[in-house]
Design an enzyme around this catalytic site. Sequence first.
Site, mmCIF file in Angstrom:
data_model
loop_
_atom_site.group_PDB
_atom_site.id
_atom_site.type_symbol
_atom_site.label_atom_id
_atom_site.label_comp_id
_atom_site.label_asym_id
_atom_site.label_seq_id
_atom_site.Cartn_x
_atom_site.Cartn_y
_atom_site.Cartn_z
ATOM 1 N N SER A 173 0.765 -1.237 0.157
ATOM 2 C CA SER A 173 0.241 -0.046 -0.034
ATOM 3 C C SER A 173 0.860 1.350 0.053
ATOM 4 C CB SER A 173 -0.976 0.120 1.179
ATOM 5 O OG SER A 173 -1.659 1.152 1.202
ATOM 6 N N TYR A 186 -2.333 -0.820 10.343
ATOM 7 C CA TYR A 186 -2.411 -1.009 9.018
ATOM 8 C C TYR A 186 -0.970 -0.715 8.313
ATOM 9 C CZ TYR A 186 -3.976 -1.249 3.966
ATOM 10 O OH TYR A 186 -4.234 -1.411 2.860
#
Length: 316
Positions: A173, A186
Site C-alpha cells: 500500500s 495497517y
Amino acid sequence: MNVLLDTSIFLGKFLYYFLESLYYKIIPKKKKDVTGEIVLITGAASGLGRLLAIKFASLGAILVLWDINEEGNMETCRIIKEERDAKVFAYTCDCSNRQDVYRVADQVKKEVGNVTILINNAGVVTGREFLKTPDHMVERSFLVNVMSHFWTYKAFLPAMLEANHGHLVCISSFAGIVGINELSDYCASKFAAYGFAESLHFELKLLQKSKINTTIVCPYFIKTGMFEGCSTKYPLLLPMLTQEYAAQSILNAILEEQLYLIMPRFSHVALFLKQIISTNMMMTMAEYLGMDISLASFIEREKSGEVQTKTEGKQQ
C-alpha cells in the site's frame, strides 16, 4: 580485484542498467505469456482480488482462488466460468491461520499443481486511533496483511526455486511507504509486507534464481469495500483509485515483470519529498492534500456502531 577494477566494473554495469531503464521507460517491455500458468490469488472473493482473477482468466491462466468468504469466492469462480472457458479452483482458506494456509496449500498442489504466480492480495484494515484499536485487531492486521505472506511463500516458493520459474506479487500500500494517521496497525503491517517482499527479491537474485520475479504494489486508497467512505481533498492530485484502473495497472506490472508499482503517479512526488523536506513541511503537505481527514467518514461509521466487514477481519 583492486579498487580501480571494482569501480570500473560497477560504473559500467550502473551505466548499462541506467540506459536500459530509460529505454524501457520509452518502449515498454514485451508482456509475458501467462497461458497455463497457475495463478493463486488470496482475497479473491471481491474487489481487487476478483478483478485480477477475471483478468488473468482472460489470458488463459489457471486460477486458484483463496478467501475466508466461501460464498464470495464461489461467486468469483462462477463469474469467471460464465464469461469464459477457464480452469478455476476455489478454496476456502483463512490466511490468518498458518495451519490452514499449509493445509490448503497441500491440497492445491495435489489437485491443481505447483503455483507459479502467487498474488498476496488479502488484507484487512481497522481505521482507528492507536489507543482505541483493540489488541486482537492489531494482531489480525499483522496476521492477514503480512504473516500470511510468510506462510504462502513457505508453501509455494520451494517448487519455484526447484524450477527457477515463478512470480511473487505483494499487494502492499501507499500506507506501506508513508505513515498515515489513524492507520497505525495497517501502516506497520504494510511496511512489513513491503520490506519482506523486497528482502526476498534480493535474496533470490543473490541465489541466482533470476527467473523468479517479484512485483511490489503500493496503491493509494482503492474504491473497494475495504476503504468505503474514505475521501481525498483534491482528487486530481491524489485520487481514490478505481478498482478497474488498479487491477489493470497491477496486471500490466506483472506481465512486464516490473519490481515496483506505486499508484497514482503523484505518490512518487510525495515519496521523494518525504526524503528531503522537514517534518513540519510534511505535515503541511498532508493537511493540504486532506490526508489528515481522509478517514473521517470511515471512522464516523465505526463510531456509529455500524458493522463493517473491514473491521471484522473479513479478507478482501
